[in-house]
Structure formats: C-alpha cells, structure tokens
Design a protein around this motif. Structure first.
Motif, PDB file in Angstrom:
ATOM      1  N   CYS B  23       0.852  -1.188   0.000  1.00  0.00           N
ATOM      2  CA  CYS B  23       0.000   0.000   0.000  1.00  0.00           C
ATOM      3  C   CYS B  23       0.887   1.236   0.000  1.00  0.00           C
ATOM      4  CB  CYS B  23      -0.887  -0.006   1.242  1.00  0.00           C
ATOM      5  SG  CYS B  23      -1.894   1.473   1.458  1.00  0.00           S
ATOM      6  N   VAL B  24       0.548   2.188  -0.850  1.00  0.00           N
ATOM      7  CA  VAL B  24       1.315   3.439  -0.941  1.00  0.00           C
ATOM      8  C   VAL B  24       0.346   4.611  -0.875  1.00  0.00           C
ATOM      9  CG1 VAL B  24       2.826   4.845  -2.390  1.00  0.00           C
ATOM     10  CG2 VAL B  24       3.120   2.368  -2.338  1.00  0.00           C
ATOM     11  N   GLN B  25       0.713   5.624  -0.081  1.00  0.00           N
ATOM     12  CA  GLN B  25      -0.101   6.838  -0.012  1.00  0.00           C
ATOM     13  C   GLN B  25       0.764   8.047  -0.382  1.00  0.00           C
ATOM     14  OE1 GLN B  25       0.395   9.297   2.596  1.00  0.00           O
ATOM     15  NE2 GLN B  25       1.550   8.155   4.143  1.00  0.00           N
ATOM     16  N   ASP B  26       0.091   9.042  -0.984  1.00  0.00           N
ATOM     17  CA  ASP B  26       0.851  10.192  -1.489  1.00  0.00           C
ATOM     18  C   ASP B  26       0.540  11.480  -0.737  1.00  0.00           C
ATOM     19  OD1 ASP B  26      -1.155  10.960  -4.501  1.00  0.00           O
ATOM     20  OD2 ASP B  26      -1.671  10.828  -2.377  1.00  0.00           O
ATOM     21  N   MET B  27      -0.028  11.356   0.491  1.00  0.00           N
ATOM     22  CA  MET B  27      -0.462  12.545   1.225  1.00  0.00           C
ATOM     23  C   MET B  27       0.480  12.930   2.359  1.00  0.00           C
ATOM     24  SD  MET B  27      -3.106  10.566   0.174  1.00  0.00           S
ATOM     25  CE  MET B  27      -3.565   9.663   1.602  1.00  0.00           C
ATOM     26  N   ASP B  28       1.609  12.204   2.483  1.00  0.00           N
ATOM     27  CA  ASP B  28       2.523  12.464   3.590  1.00  0.00           C
ATOM     28  C   ASP B  28       1.859  12.253   4.952  1.00  0.00           C
ATOM     29  OD1 ASP B  28       4.642  15.109   4.851  1.00  0.00           O
ATOM     30  OD2 ASP B  28       5.200  13.084   4.227  1.00  0.00           O
ATOM     31  N   HIS B  29       0.917  11.310   5.013  1.00  0.00           N
ATOM     32  CA  HIS B  29       0.232  11.001   6.263  1.00  0.00           C
ATOM     33  C   HIS B  29       1.128  10.189   7.189  1.00  0.00           C
ATOM     34  CE1 HIS B  29      -4.148  11.508   4.625  1.00  0.00           C
ATOM     35  NE2 HIS B  29      -3.563  12.650   4.886  1.00  0.00           N
ATOM     36  N   GLU B  30       1.015  10.509   8.489  1.00  0.00           N
ATOM     37  CA  GLU B  30       1.793   9.762   9.481  1.00  0.00           C
ATOM     38  C   GLU B  30       1.240   8.356   9.700  1.00  0.00           C
ATOM     39  OE1 GLU B  30       4.287  12.987  10.066  1.00  0.00           O
ATOM     40  OE2 GLU B  30       4.460  10.986  10.950  1.00  0.00           O
ATOM     41  N   ASN B  31      -0.090   8.249   9.637  1.00  0.00           N
ATOM     42  CA  ASN B  31      -0.756   7.026  10.073  1.00  0.00           C
ATOM     43  C   ASN B  31      -1.270   6.187   8.912  1.00  0.00           C
ATOM     44  OD1 ASN B  31      -0.906   7.858  13.045  1.00  0.00           O
ATOM     45  ND2 ASN B  31      -1.844   9.583  11.981  1.00  0.00           N
ATOM     46  N   MET B  32      -1.025   4.886   9.003  1.00  0.00           N
ATOM     47  CA  MET B  32      -1.531   3.965   7.990  1.00  0.00           C
ATOM     48  C   MET B  32      -2.115   2.740   8.670  1.00  0.00           C
ATOM     49  SD  MET B  32       1.273   4.341   4.919  1.00  0.00           S
ATOM     50  CE  MET B  32       0.167   3.637   3.673  1.00  0.00           C
ATOM     51  N   PHE B  33      -3.091   2.121   7.998  1.00  0.00           N
ATOM     52  CA  PHE B  33      -3.888   1.058   8.614  1.00  0.00           C
ATOM     53  C   PHE B  33      -4.110  -0.075   7.610  1.00  0.00           C
ATOM     54  CE2 PHE B  33      -5.306   3.980  11.976  1.00  0.00           C
ATOM     55  CZ  PHE B  33      -5.193   5.201  11.354  1.00  0.00           C
ATOM     56  N   TRP B  34      -4.217  -1.275   8.134  1.00  0.00           N
ATOM     57  CA  TRP B  34      -4.677  -2.417   7.340  1.00  0.00           C
ATOM     58  C   TRP B  34      -5.925  -3.003   7.991  1.00  0.00           C
ATOM     59  CZ3 TRP B  34      -3.845  -3.958   2.602  1.00  0.00           C
ATOM     60  CH2 TRP B  34      -2.653  -3.647   1.961  1.00  0.00           C
ATOM     61  N   TYR B  35      -6.979  -3.190   7.148  1.00  0.00           N
ATOM     62  CA  TYR B  35      -8.221  -3.802   7.587  1.00  0.00           C
ATOM     63  C   TYR B  35      -8.500  -5.017   6.717  1.00  0.00           C
ATOM     64  CZ  TYR B  35      -9.372   0.733   9.771  1.00  0.00           C
ATOM     65  OH  TYR B  35      -9.374   1.872  10.534  1.00  0.00           O
ATOM     66  N   ARG B  36      -9.303  -5.931   7.273  1.00  0.00           N
ATOM     67  CA  ARG B  36      -9.915  -6.929   6.425  1.00  0.00           C
ATOM     68  C   ARG B  36     -11.422  -6.757   6.502  1.00  0.00           C
ATOM     69  NH1 ARG B  36      -9.024 -13.199   7.822  1.00  0.00           N
ATOM     70  NH2 ARG B  36     -10.993 -13.441   6.701  1.00  0.00           N
ATOM     71  N   GLN B  37     -12.076  -7.006   5.359  1.00  0.00           N
ATOM     72  CA  GLN B  37     -13.513  -6.796   5.263  1.00  0.00           C
ATOM     73  C   GLN B  37     -14.164  -8.104   4.879  1.00  0.00           C
ATOM     74  OE1 GLN B  37     -14.791  -3.882   2.331  1.00  0.00           O
ATOM     75  NE2 GLN B  37     -16.821  -3.755   3.234  1.00  0.00           N
ATOM     76  N   ASP B  38     -15.068  -8.565   5.737  1.00  0.00           N
ATOM     77  CA  ASP B  38     -15.810  -9.793   5.496  1.00  0.00           C
ATOM     78  C   ASP B  38     -17.290  -9.507   5.626  1.00  0.00           C
ATOM     79  OD1 ASP B  38     -13.126 -10.844   7.290  1.00  0.00           O
ATOM     80  OD2 ASP B  38     -13.549 -11.850   5.388  1.00  0.00           O
ATOM     81  N   PRO B  39     -18.128 -10.164   4.812  1.00  0.00           N
ATOM     82  CA  PRO B  39     -19.583  -9.910   4.853  1.00  0.00           C
ATOM     83  C   PRO B  39     -20.148 -10.091   6.257  1.00  0.00           C
ATOM     84  CG  PRO B  39     -19.016 -11.285   2.968  1.00  0.00           C
ATOM     85  CD  PRO B  39     -17.768 -11.165   3.788  1.00  0.00           C
ATOM     86  N   GLY B  40     -20.908  -9.107   6.693  1.00  0.00           N
ATOM     87  CA  GLY B  40     -21.549  -9.187   8.001  1.00  0.00           C
ATOM     88  C   GLY B  40     -20.655  -8.825   9.170  1.00  0.00           C
ATOM     89  N   LEU B  41     -19.363  -8.635   8.909  1.00  0.00           N
ATOM     90  CA  LEU B  41     -18.436  -8.310  10.000  1.00  0.00           C
ATOM     91  C   LEU B  41     -17.861  -6.905   9.884  1.00  0.00           C
ATOM     92  CD1 LEU B  41     -16.469 -11.676  10.295  1.00  0.00           C
ATOM     93  CD2 LEU B  41     -18.361 -10.872  11.714  1.00  0.00           C
ATOM     94  N   GLY B  42     -18.131  -6.241   8.793  1.00  0.00           N
ATOM     95  CA  GLY B  42     -17.627  -4.889   8.617  1.00  0.00           C
ATOM     96  C   GLY B  42     -16.127  -4.858   8.374  1.00  0.00           C
ATOM     97  N   LEU B  43     -15.500  -3.784   8.822  1.00  0.00           N
ATOM     98  CA  LEU B  43     -14.060  -3.599   8.668  1.00  0.00           C
ATOM     99  C   LEU B  43     -13.393  -3.879  10.002  1.00  0.00           C
ATOM    100  CD1 LEU B  43     -14.246  -0.154   6.828  1.00  0.00           C
ATOM    101  CD2 LEU B  43     -13.851  -2.368   5.785  1.00  0.00           C
ATOM    102  N   ARG B  44     -12.454  -4.784  10.014  1.00  0.00           N
ATOM    103  CA  ARG B  44     -11.747  -5.110  11.257  1.00  0.00           C
ATOM    104  C   ARG B  44     -10.270  -4.771  11.106  1.00  0.00           C
ATOM    105  NH1 ARG B  44     -13.019 -11.173  12.368  1.00  0.00           N
ATOM    106  NH2 ARG B  44     -12.883 -11.253  10.088  1.00  0.00           N
ATOM    107  N   LEU B  45      -9.740  -4.082  12.108  1.00  0.00           N
ATOM    108  CA  LEU B  45      -8.370  -3.585  12.050  1.00  0.00           C
ATOM    109  C   LEU B  45      -7.375  -4.707  12.346  1.00  0.00           C
ATOM    110  CD1 LEU B  45      -6.543  -1.047  11.803  1.00  0.00           C
ATOM    111  CD2 LEU B  45      -6.787  -0.792  14.283  1.00  0.00           C
ATOM    112  N   ILE B  46      -6.403  -4.860  11.444  1.00  0.00           N
ATOM    113  CA  ILE B  46      -5.376  -5.892  11.621  1.00  0.00           C
ATOM    114  C   ILE B  46      -4.156  -5.287  12.332  1.00  0.00           C
ATOM    115  CG2 ILE B  46      -3.925  -7.597  10.465  1.00  0.00           C
ATOM    116  CD1 ILE B  46      -5.875  -7.438   8.070  1.00  0.00           C
ATOM    117  N   TYR B  47      -3.593  -4.263  11.732  1.00  0.00           N
ATOM    118  CA  TYR B  47      -2.441  -3.542  12.279  1.00  0.00           C
ATOM    119  C   TYR B  47      -2.534  -2.092  11.851  1.00  0.00           C
ATOM    120  CZ  TYR B  47       0.798  -7.193  13.972  1.00  0.00           C
ATOM    121  OH  TYR B  47       1.426  -8.190  14.684  1.00  0.00           O
TER     122      TYR B  47
END
Lengths: 109, 114
Positions: B23-47
């Motif tokens: 994953c690459v971002q071009d906004m010079d943001h400090e914070n980055m996140f990884w989620y997994r998305q499964d039906p009925g469970l929404g977005l869950r934060l991995i790291y």
C-alpha cells in the motif's frame, strides 16, 4: 467491541427517507461515517465530535448523542447514488476507531 | 486529491505461501492502517502504524505482520497463508491517529487462498 448498526439492510424508492443507527457500549469521543459503493473504496462522509452536534452534507446529515453513546445518519429524499454500504466508526477512550458491521442501503427508481 | 494505492486488486495464492500486500499513499500522512472486510463483520483492524518503523496490533493481528520502512509505504505480510485468510483487504491512511481526521482508503485487494 464493534458498535452495532441497525438496520442491517434497507430498501427504498427514490425520494424516500432513511435513518441508520449506530450504538456503542462504550463512552464515545467521536463517530465517523463512511459509504462504500460496490467494488469501490469506502469514502468518508463526516465526523461528529463529542458535544452532541449535528452535521450536514447535502441531504445527508448525522447526529451524535454522547450520553446514549449513539449516532444516527439521516438520508433525506434519497437518490439512486445513495445506494451502498454505510459504516459507522466509533472512537472511545482507548483512542481506537472501530467500525460497525455495515448497513446495506438500496435505492430503487 | 488524496490517493491510496494498493498494488493488486485481485490475488490468488496457495496455502502456506508467504504473501505480501503493498500500500502506498501520497499525502505524507503519518498514520496507515490495514483492515480486512468480510460480509456481516464490517471492517476489522489488523495492524496500524503511526510512524516509520512503528506498528501496533489491531483487533485481529494473528497470522499477520506488517512493515513500514518508508513513510509512504505500508506492507501487510501473511507469514503462512491459510484458507481462512481469504478476504478483502483494505489499506487506509490518515493525518491523525483516530479521533478527528478522516481515513482515506485504497480500492482493496481481494485475496483468495487455495
């Protein structure tokens, strides 16, 4: 613990209104709302900060009741483009954003 | 405009393989996140990561690791892929860690483990 969204799904005709609710068991500092269209990235709609404010975004607005630990998203005079899955994300004292399971909104002509 | 780019839209791997999602971002943001998305469970934060070389576990870190060697890049690693890791993976970035800044998402990587 994830916030609970209700309803899980809603079907509307163009021009009808809808309300999506988001409830948490924890005290909240802020609530985020996002919309995700099929096959696309979730897109930010708005953030509501502690203070019970209401925000608006065209015909989509939201309220935040920190005492009840709840937020509601109001969609007025729905359009076909409103279809998608709506997620609330809540921030508690631990400072972590936790998303609900999503509400699928379908708008028919 | 803000741009978060995930290297693959679709990926098929075999059980036991080591898998890298980029994953690459071009906004010079400090914070980055990884989620997994499964039906009925929404977005869950991995790291998530709040700075280069810094990382913190989210809600479901088991079976995953991450790497952030440069500010703009955040990698999710499946050390030994298993079928229960078949899912949609979303990367996001934000200016602020959580409270009052929006998160900007990539288009997602649909990962299938056979």
């Amino acid at each position: 613990q994830q916030p609970v969204q209700s309803p899980q799904a809603v079907i509307l005709r163009e021009g009808e209104d809808a309300v999506i609710n988001c409830s948490s068991s924890k005290a909240l500092y802020s609530v985020h709302w996002y919309r995700q269209k099929h096959g696309e990235a979730p897109v930010f709609l708005m953030i509501l900060l502690k203070g019970g404010e209401q925000k608006g975004h065209d015909k989509i607005s939201a309220s935040f009741n920190e005492k009840k630990q709840q937020s509601s998203l109001y969609l007025t005079a729905s359009q076909l483009s409103y279809s998608g899955t709506y997620f609330c994300g809540t921030v508690s004292s631990y400072g972590k954003l936790t998303f609900g399971q999503g509400t699928i909104l379908t708008v028919h002509p | 405009d803000v741009k978060v780019t995930q290297s693959s839209r679709y990926l098929v791997k075999r059980t036991g393989e080591k898998v890298f999602l980029e994953c690459v971002q071009d906004m010079d943001h400090e914070n980055m996140f990884w989620y997994r998305q499964d039906p009925g469970l929404g977005l869950r934060l991995i790291y998530f990561s709040y700075d280069v070389k810094m990382k913190e576990k989210g809600d479901i870190p088991e079976g995953y690791s991450v790497s952030r060697e440069k500010k703009e890049r955040f990698s999710l690693i499946l050390e030994s892929a298993s079928t229960n890791q078949t899912s949609m993976y979303l990367c996001a970035s934000s200016l602020d860690t959580y409270s009052n800044q929006p998160q900007h998402f990539g288009d997602g990587t649909r990962l299938s483990i056979l």
